[in-house]
Write an enzyme that holds these catalytic residues in place. Structure first.
Site, PDB file in Angstrom:
ATOM      1  N   HIS A 263       0.838  -1.207   0.000  1.00 11.62           N
ATOM      2  CA  HIS A 263       0.000   0.000   0.000  1.00 11.62           C
ATOM      3  C   HIS A 263       0.875   1.260   0.000  1.00 11.62           C
ATOM      4  CE1 HIS A 263      -3.743   2.219   1.233  1.00 11.62           C
ATOM      5  NE2 HIS A 263      -2.845   3.058   1.713  1.00 11.62           N
ATOM      6  N   GLU A 264       1.790   1.321   0.932  1.00 11.94           N
ATOM      7  CA  GLU A 264       2.610   2.541   1.060  1.00 11.94           C
ATOM      8  C   GLU A 264       3.567   2.690  -0.128  1.00 11.94           C
ATOM      9  OE1 GLU A 264       1.568   4.630   3.100  1.00 11.94           O
ATOM     10  OE2 GLU A 264       0.378   3.288   4.371  1.00 11.94           O
TER      11      GLU A 264
HETATM   12 ZN    ZN Z   1      -3.230   5.159   1.853  1.00  8.68          ZN
END
Ligand code: ZN
Length: 502
Positions: A263-264
């Site tokens: 995600h990051e």
């Molecule tokens: Zn996010």
């Protein structure tokens, strides 16, 4: 290049430097600062933020922007030069509408509210937080009054995250999500539950880190311009486009840290691939919160919860956690990581139910802003909607209305950007798959260059050059549209739950 445009670039560079220094201070606070540094750090951040704000509203900047009006009119609107003046003018005019005292009070009350939230949540007592919310709401009303009235006062709050987007744009999208997803979730609830027991157990942090770093390196992580650190809440930060920092946490009882790294990475890659010609200008960052979230969701869900990805990485997962996965078929694992099940906590929710967590928060915010709902009734209203949309009853305020930090620091208008990001991520995905017909084969080989390059070319390099609506249209070929996302979720549910979906 005129003297005026050169001077403008210098002032904007100063502002960008200050904002990115503030980023480093926050990153440092979340990752390595000892706790007793907190008071001094709060002062330091306030000082830097005040300087950045003063630079943005400065009279000299106003005069330069005025002087450059004629030059700007003669430039190609999509050129860097014209875009820098246009975006700087918008930022400047918006910032000038809010009196310095009001801005300072909003910042102060946000940090007080956050402190109160920690205590209120620890004791599960909403009444500790309530007076802070009421005080902040008065300030928010004054903030809204700083702007020209639109159809709905909530539009002002939304504009802080999605420039130019209004409730009239969001409502029809959320109406479709609600209409389609509530019955879909109902059908899942009635079906045979998916066995996800393989995802609970013992996942030593060192092994998970080894696996996560391998995935990140395949994605395009390069230690020359990236870092990974640990923090209580995962986030991505960009002290510069060649200095990308992501954080995660490895909790040993599930694989959440691996997915949060993906995600990051999506957030980080967006910042990494902004055009170098935009550096040290207000354009050198992601376009909006929703577009940013579209990137994190794309890597986390569309890549990281897909079959081609796991066709490549599953043997390595089995090697990292042999006791856990040696005897688990890939197909069982795939269905487990895509299990749909209504649950209490937004950040732990699956791809389908997640949107209802968002929509109920958006609806409550709208009701608060319009005055139809009083803050003292917020906790009950929250529980009622959880019951109605998800069939889940929060056992207490800590895991109910106070589970997220957003309302305690006054971040109204932020929640909808999460679901908008999901919607945009699949619009992009459909477009990418249409243009790169063998994308799955690339992913199955662990080769992500073609995907990275597509995103850089069609989205990332532009930074904030275009508005969110323009950026969506340019990158996906159509305006904001929930249909691809609904199609995707239905296919996913049919594929993983084994139920027929219309
Ligand atoms: Zn996010």
């Amino acid at each position: 290049v005129t003297a005026a445009s050169e001077r403008l670039r210098a002032l904007l560079a100063l502002n960008d430097d200050l904002e990115r220094v503030a980023n480093i201070l926050s990153w440092d606070q979340e990752t390595v600062m000892p706790p007793d540094g907190a008071d001094a750090r709060a002062e330091q951040r306030a000082t830097i933020e005040r300087l950045a704000h003063e630079a943005l509203v400065a009279d000299e900047l106003a005069a330069l922007l005025e002087e450059l009006r004629d030059d700007e009119a003669g430039l190609e609107p999509t050129s860097d030069e014209a875009s820098i003046v246009r975006v700087a003018r918008r930022d400047h005019e918006k910032a000038r509408r809010v009196p310095a005292e009001l801005r300072a009070e909003l910042v102060r009350e946000a940090s007080r509210g956050m402190m109160a939230w920690f205590e209120a949540r620890a004791r599960s007592d909403f009444s500790i937080l309530l007076p802070h919310l009421e005080r902040q709401f008065e300030l928010k009303r004054r903030y809204i009054d700083c702007f020209e009235p639109t159809g709905d006062p909530y539009d002002v709050l939304l504009d802080d995250y999605e420039e130019g987007m209004t409730t009239a744009d969001v409502d029809p999208v959320f109406d479709v999500l609600k209409r389609e997803l509530v019955p879909l979730i109902d059908a899942v609830r009635r079906a045979e539950p998916v066995d996800d027991s393989c995802l609970r157990g013992d996942f030593p942090a060192e092994q998970e880190r080894w696996l996560a770093m391998h995935v990140l390196e395949k994605f395009g992580y390069d230690p020359a311009s990236w870092r990974v650190d640990l923090s209580a809440h995962p986030f991505a930060s960009a002290p510069s486009p060649t200095d990308i920092r992501i954080t995660t946490r490895f909790e040993e009882v599930h694989l959440g840290g691996l997915f949060s790294c993906m995600h990051e990475f999506g957030h980080g890659l967006y910042e990494r691939q902004v055009s170098p010609t935009l550096r040290r200008t207000p354009l050198a960052t992601g376009c909006s919160s929703a577009l940013h979230e579209s990137q994190s969701r794309l890597w986390e869900n569309l890549v990281g919860r897909g079959r081609p990805f796991w066709n490549h990485f599953y043997p390595r997962l089995q090697k990292a956690f042999p006791e856990q996965f040696a005897d688990v078929e890939l197909d069982v694992f795939y269905r487990a990581i895509n299990k749909v099940q209504p649950s209490l906590i937004r950040v732990d929710a699956d791809e389908v139910t997640y949107n209802l967590h968002i929509i109920l928060r958006y609806e409550l915010e709208r009701e608060l802003v319009s005055g139809r709902l009083a803050l003292r009734d917020l906790a009950d209203a929250f529980d009622a909607k959880m019951q109605e949309y998800l069939g889940v009853e929060p056992p207490n305020a800590a895991t109910g209305v106070m589970q997220d930090m957003h309302w305690s620091d006054g971040s109204y208008g932020y929640f909808p950007t999460y679901s908008l990001g999901n919607v945009i991520s699949v619009q992009l995905w459909e477009r990418i798959r249409a243009e790169i017909s063998d994308l799955d084969e690339h992913i199955e080989r662990g080769d992500f260059a073609v995907l990275r390059e597509w995103l850089g070319e069609h989205l990332h390099r532009h930074g904030r050059k275009f508005t969110p609506a323009e950026t969506i249209e340019r990158a996906t070929g159509s305006p904001l549209d929930p249909a691809p996302y609904i199609r995707y979720l239905k296919r996913k549910v049919a594929d993983t739950s084994g139920i027929a979906v219309a």
